[in-house]
Design an enzyme around this catalytic site. Sequence first.
Site, short mmCIF file in Angstrom:
data_model
loop_
_atom_site.label_atom_id
_atom_site.label_comp_id
_atom_site.label_asym_id
_atom_site.label_seq_id
_atom_site.Cartn_x
_atom_site.Cartn_y
_atom_site.Cartn_z
N LYS A 77 0.89 -1.17 0.00
CA LYS A 77 0.00 0.00 0.00
C LYS A 77 0.93 1.22 0.00
O LYS A 77 1.48 1.60 1.03
CB LYS A 77 -0.89 -0.02 1.26
CG LYS A 77 -2.19 0.76 1.14
CD LYS A 77 -2.07 2.20 0.76
CE LYS A 77 -1.65 3.09 1.93
NZ LYS A 77 -1.43 4.50 1.47
N GLU B 192 10.04 1.88 10.36
CA GLU B 192 11.08 2.86 10.00
C GLU B 192 10.41 4.23 10.12
O GLU B 192 9.57 4.58 9.30
CB GLU B 192 11.56 2.64 8.57
CG GLU B 192 12.29 1.33 8.35
CD GLU B 192 13.69 1.31 8.96
OE1 GLU B 192 14.20 2.37 9.33
OE2 GLU B 192 14.24 0.21 9.09
N CYS C 170 14.15 11.39 5.97
CA CYS C 170 14.02 11.05 7.38
C CYS C 170 15.36 11.10 8.11
O CYS C 170 15.43 11.41 9.29
CB CYS C 170 13.39 9.69 7.53
SG CYS C 170 14.20 8.46 6.51
N GLU D 3 10.56 16.89 14.02
CA GLU D 3 10.94 16.67 12.63
C GLU D 3 10.15 17.64 11.75
O GLU D 3 8.93 17.62 11.73
CB GLU D 3 10.60 15.22 12.25
CG GLU D 3 11.06 14.88 10.87
CD GLU D 3 10.77 13.43 10.52
OE1 GLU D 3 9.61 13.01 10.69
OE2 GLU D 3 11.69 12.74 10.08
P1 NAD Z 1 2.62 8.88 7.15
O1 NAD Z 1 2.89 8.11 8.38
O2 NAD Z 1 1.53 9.86 7.16
O3 NAD Z 1 2.32 7.90 5.93
C1 NAD Z 1 3.13 6.80 5.61
C2 NAD Z 1 2.28 5.71 5.00
O4 NAD Z 1 1.35 5.25 5.98
C3 NAD Z 1 1.43 6.15 3.80
O5 NAD Z 1 1.36 5.09 2.86
C4 NAD Z 1 0.08 6.39 4.41
O6 NAD Z 1 -0.98 6.25 3.50
C5 NAD Z 1 0.03 5.29 5.47
N1 NAD Z 1 -0.88 5.54 6.58
C6 NAD Z 1 -1.32 6.74 7.08
N2 NAD Z 1 -2.17 6.53 8.10
C7 NAD Z 1 -2.28 5.19 8.26
C8 NAD Z 1 -3.02 4.35 9.15
N3 NAD Z 1 -3.81 4.86 10.10
N4 NAD Z 1 -2.89 3.01 9.03
C9 NAD Z 1 -2.08 2.48 8.10
N5 NAD Z 1 -1.38 3.21 7.22
C10 NAD Z 1 -1.48 4.55 7.29
O7 NAD Z 1 4.00 9.54 6.78
P2 NAD Z 1 4.32 10.48 5.55
O8 NAD Z 1 3.89 11.85 5.85
O9 NAD Z 1 3.82 9.85 4.31
O10 NAD Z 1 5.93 10.38 5.54
C11 NAD Z 1 6.75 11.21 6.26
C12 NAD Z 1 7.28 10.50 7.49
O11 NAD Z 1 7.94 9.28 7.15
C13 NAD Z 1 8.33 11.30 8.20
O12 NAD Z 1 8.09 11.30 9.57
C14 NAD Z 1 9.62 10.56 7.91
O13 NAD Z 1 10.65 10.73 8.82
C15 NAD Z 1 9.17 9.18 7.83
N6 NAD Z 1 10.14 8.38 7.07
C16 NAD Z 1 10.94 7.49 7.71
C17 NAD Z 1 11.86 6.76 7.02
C18 NAD Z 1 12.77 5.76 7.68
O14 NAD Z 1 13.34 4.93 7.00
N7 NAD Z 1 12.95 5.80 8.97
C19 NAD Z 1 11.95 6.90 5.65
C20 NAD Z 1 11.13 7.82 5.02
C21 NAD Z 1 10.20 8.55 5.75
#
Ligand code: NAD
Length: 462
Positions: free
Chosen positions: A170, A245, A279, A369
Amino acid sequence: MKAHDGMYIDGAWRPAAGRDTIAVVNPADEQAIAEVPAGGAEDIDAAVRAARAALPAWAATAPAERAARIAALRDVLVARKDEIAETVTAELGAPLPFSQAVHAGVPILVAGSYAGLAASYAFEEKVGNSTVYAEPVGVVGAITPWNYPLHQIVAKVAPALAAGCTIVLKPAEDTPLTAQLFAEAVHEAGVPAGVFNLVTGLGPVAGQALAEHEGVDLVSFTGSTAVGRKIGATAGAAVKRVALELGGKSANVILPSADLAKAVGVGVANVMGNSGQTCSAWTRMLVHASQYDEAVALAAEAAAKYGDRIGPLVNAKQHARVRGYIERGVAEGARLVAGGPEAPREQGYFVSPTVFADVTPEMTVAQEEIFGPVVSLIRYEDEDDALRIANGTVYGLAGAVWAGDEAEAVAFARRMDTGQVDINGGRFNPLAPFGGYKQSGVGRELGSHGLAEYLQTKSLQF
Ligand code: NAD
């Protein structure tokens, strides 16, 4: 832009169960470029069933055959790298050269590394009178973010395939076209039907349905700490494996013996790349009091040089959020020496490369962040002070240490509560484990450590 009006399930594109759609917007000009179906629980269920049905045969495939399929996938990514770069640029907004080098280039490296590891990994070992088998965990539910849209997918799908797992992906709602292109590549690579499945949709709908599905054995999530916490709780209640992650607030520690100009220059570039949507970005630059003013001048100059080379942020929400953080920094007393909260262009979700000086460790811009092109310079008095500041957030994903002597930098890095540290600008290594200490996550991606996340052991005693 070309988009599929369906989900990739059981080896074919099939219509979504419902009629909801997601508009894909180009963040550089705010124009809608495509729409994709917004899947729900029914689509997720169909995808998980397909993955489960395909599991026994794929899990029993010889590692050499899995390696061959991953190598074929890598080759398709190479053949289609221009299309990948253009797609990422269209939906994420990254400048084309960055998309070519990083968004298309890194997944090719990572897929290649797993083609090698699938062939060479010891899936069987002798321990005294036992034989220990590393077996696939089962069906993987992969949930990925938009910031490195293809890398995040490949960093989960390639090791899962190598392990013998089957997958339901997803992807993020902002970057579904890259995910659809990836599904085409998997198909072209000859991966058997049902082994990889794609459902596009909203996080709280399709994402949540995937995380909660009882046919999923491991949820591998990359994204925000807030959503990761929820997914961890859901997985914990169901006693299923979970890998998280999450976010970061990494420190770039410049020790007094370092080459200051190089450390500041590389440090600013590290934050501005991908418009700060990384990130592991070193968003806190820690500089000794004696060199602080010089570092501030160098950082301001480096940020000002960016001009038009920086892309927009991914969407209107992130645009408002990042500008809000910059305003908060000013309100809390940090000193702007480059950039600021004003939008530099009338159209597109752009933010100017921004540098804050006189940041103290407890300020919001030093703790949370931001996920935008914003770097905060923090003054330290001695090494212990630097370490206290470096370790003084809830995160621990990455970091950097600069010193005249490598051993001095290593000694400092060993005291940092973080999963990955670059010494004097050390290069990215696709085989090195990547993942967080503290609230930056659970588990590791990349290399053999990343492969181990998709395996479970069985011991036979003789
Ligand atoms: P997000 O958590 O909003 O979304 C990430 C994914 O989760 C998307 O596919 C989203 O549709 C899904 N999602 C959202 N709500 C959900 C729920 N209730 N249940 C299941 N899935 C759900 O994050 P974002 O805004 O898309 O990404 C930015 C964040 O990701 C930042 O905090 C960044 O640091 C982190 N990030 C971490 C890494 C790592 O490797 N540690 C890498 C990239 C990004």
